[in-house]
Design a protein around this motif. Structure first.
Motif, PDB file in Angstrom:
ATOM      1  N   ASP A   7       0.876  -1.178   0.000  1.00 47.10           N
ATOM      2  CA  ASP A   7       0.000   0.000   0.000  1.00 47.10           C
ATOM      3  C   ASP A   7       0.906   1.218   0.000  1.00 47.10           C
ATOM      4  O   ASP A   7       1.891   1.257   0.739  1.00 47.10           O
ATOM      5  N   ALA A  12      -1.873   3.376   6.463  1.00 49.40           N
ATOM      6  CA  ALA A  12      -2.776   2.260   6.149  1.00 49.40           C
ATOM      7  C   ALA A  12      -2.052   0.929   6.293  1.00 49.40           C
ATOM      8  O   ALA A  12      -2.611  -0.044   6.821  1.00 49.40           O
ATOM      9  N   ARG A  13      -0.798   0.873   5.822  1.00 48.98           N
ATOM     10  CA  ARG A  13      -0.010  -0.364   5.979  1.00 48.98           C
ATOM     11  C   ARG A  13       0.184  -0.700   7.448  1.00 48.98           C
ATOM     12  O   ARG A  13       0.024  -1.847   7.867  1.00 48.98           O
ATOM     13  N   ASP A  53      -3.162  -3.095  -2.307  1.00 44.95           N
ATOM     14  CA  ASP A  53      -3.963  -1.893  -2.517  1.00 44.95           C
ATOM     15  C   ASP A  53      -4.220  -1.711  -4.011  1.00 44.95           C
ATOM     16  O   ASP A  53      -3.318  -1.863  -4.833  1.00 44.95           O
ATOM     17  N   VAL A  80      -7.193  -4.467  -1.273  1.00 48.50           N
ATOM     18  CA  VAL A  80      -7.419  -3.454  -0.240  1.00 48.50           C
ATOM     19  C   VAL A  80      -7.887  -2.199  -0.958  1.00 48.50           C
ATOM     20  O   VAL A  80      -7.226  -1.729  -1.893  1.00 48.50           O
ATOM     21  N   THR A  81      -9.026  -1.649  -0.545  1.00 49.84           N
ATOM     22  CA  THR A  81      -9.567  -0.491  -1.246  1.00 49.84           C
ATOM     23  C   THR A  81     -10.422   0.377  -0.336  1.00 49.84           C
ATOM     24  O   THR A  81     -10.945  -0.101   0.670  1.00 49.84           O
ATOM     25  N   TYR A  98     -11.653  -9.213  -0.547  1.00 45.77           N
ATOM     26  CA  TYR A  98     -11.283  -7.795  -0.498  1.00 45.77           C
ATOM     27  C   TYR A  98     -11.563  -7.274   0.910  1.00 45.77           C
ATOM     28  O   TYR A  98     -12.332  -7.872   1.672  1.00 45.77           O
ATOM     29  N   LYS A 101     -11.143   0.062   3.480  1.00 46.22           N
ATOM     30  CA  LYS A 101     -10.599   1.049   4.404  1.00 46.22           C
ATOM     31  C   LYS A 101     -11.730   1.976   4.854  1.00 46.22           C
ATOM     32  O   LYS A 101     -12.583   2.319   4.038  1.00 46.22           O
TER      33      LYS A 101
END
Length: 240
Positions: A7, A12-13, A53, A80-81, A98, A101
């Motif tokens: 990502d 976020a990571r 991501d 990841v979205t 999936y 976030k």
């Protein structure tokens, strides 16, 4: 359980890594921040699960799917979205699942369960905590040695030298075979010629031009080089 998180947003990571480790403390996690990094780390190490991501800065995540799937067919990919419309796209591309976030821990737990991460991790973690023995065929003898007592293994004369606290053994197996035999334990291939017990590392230090080497317990006079492409993963494994 080896997991990759790619990502381009560091927070976020970090949050995803934190939540995964709360659910699977034994997970070994490698991070990347771009599509190029995704391809690089997938080419260096095998992963069980790959969190990708979709909106990466250099390469769209949807473009990476085929490349990653070809590189590691058994690896499960999770998109990841931040956009719900990508959920349908994820399944069209054949990814395992999936996650949206901001991350929801219950949703993450379901994703990990669906991908079989809990069961696989328990199976892999058990041998690490409970020493097992392997058979070493050396000089006409068969020695049954505790895996935890193996300090490191190196290539030697079309076979391997297995270094233990009491004795060194030669066996005509390749180091690749030993890497496979010990894949469920705390061993890591730091170089094409060296497979080490991560719990027996004594020290890591700079060596040569922008590279590193290490020494193992009981073999402090021996300097083992670390492949440059292995450094990042080793940092993660050792918390170095």
């Amino acid at each position: 359980m080896r997991i990759a998180i790619v990502d381009d947003e560091r927070p976020a990571r970090s949050e995803l890594k934190y939540q995964i480790l709360e659910l699977i403390p034994e997970a070994e996690i490698t991070e990347g921040d771009s599509g190029a990094a995704a391809l690089q780390i997938a080419g260096e190490e095998k992963f069980d699960l790959f969190f990708l991501d979709i909106n990466l800065g250099d390469i769209n995540g949807t473009v990476l799917i085929n490349a990653l799937a070809n590189m590691q067919p058994e690896m499960k990919i999770v998109f990841v979205t931040a956009y719900s419309e990508y959920a349908v796209k994820a399944f069209e591309l054949g990814v395992a699942d999936y996650i949206m976030k901001p991350y929801d821990k219950k949703r993450l737990e379901k994703v990990l369960e669906k991908c079989g991460s809990f069961e696989e991790d328990r199976e892999k973690a058990a041998p690490v905590r409970n020493p097992k023995r392997i058979a070493i065929n050396s000089n006409g003898r068969t020695i049954f040695e505790d895996v935890d007592r193996i300090i490191y293994i190196e290539t030697y004369n079309r076979g391997c030298l297995i270094h233990t606290p009491g004795e060194d053994y030669f066996e005509g197996r390749s180091i690749g075979e030993y890497e496979k035999r010990l894949e469920n334990f705390r061993f890591f291939r730091i170089h094409k010629s060296y497979l080490i017990n991560l719990d027996q590392v004594r020290e890591v230090f700079p060596w040569g031009n922008n590279s590193f080497a290490l020494k193992m317990n009981g073999y402090e006079k021996n300097i083992l080089p670390i492949g440059r492409e292995k450094t990042k993963v080793l940092r993660q494994l050792l918390g170095w």
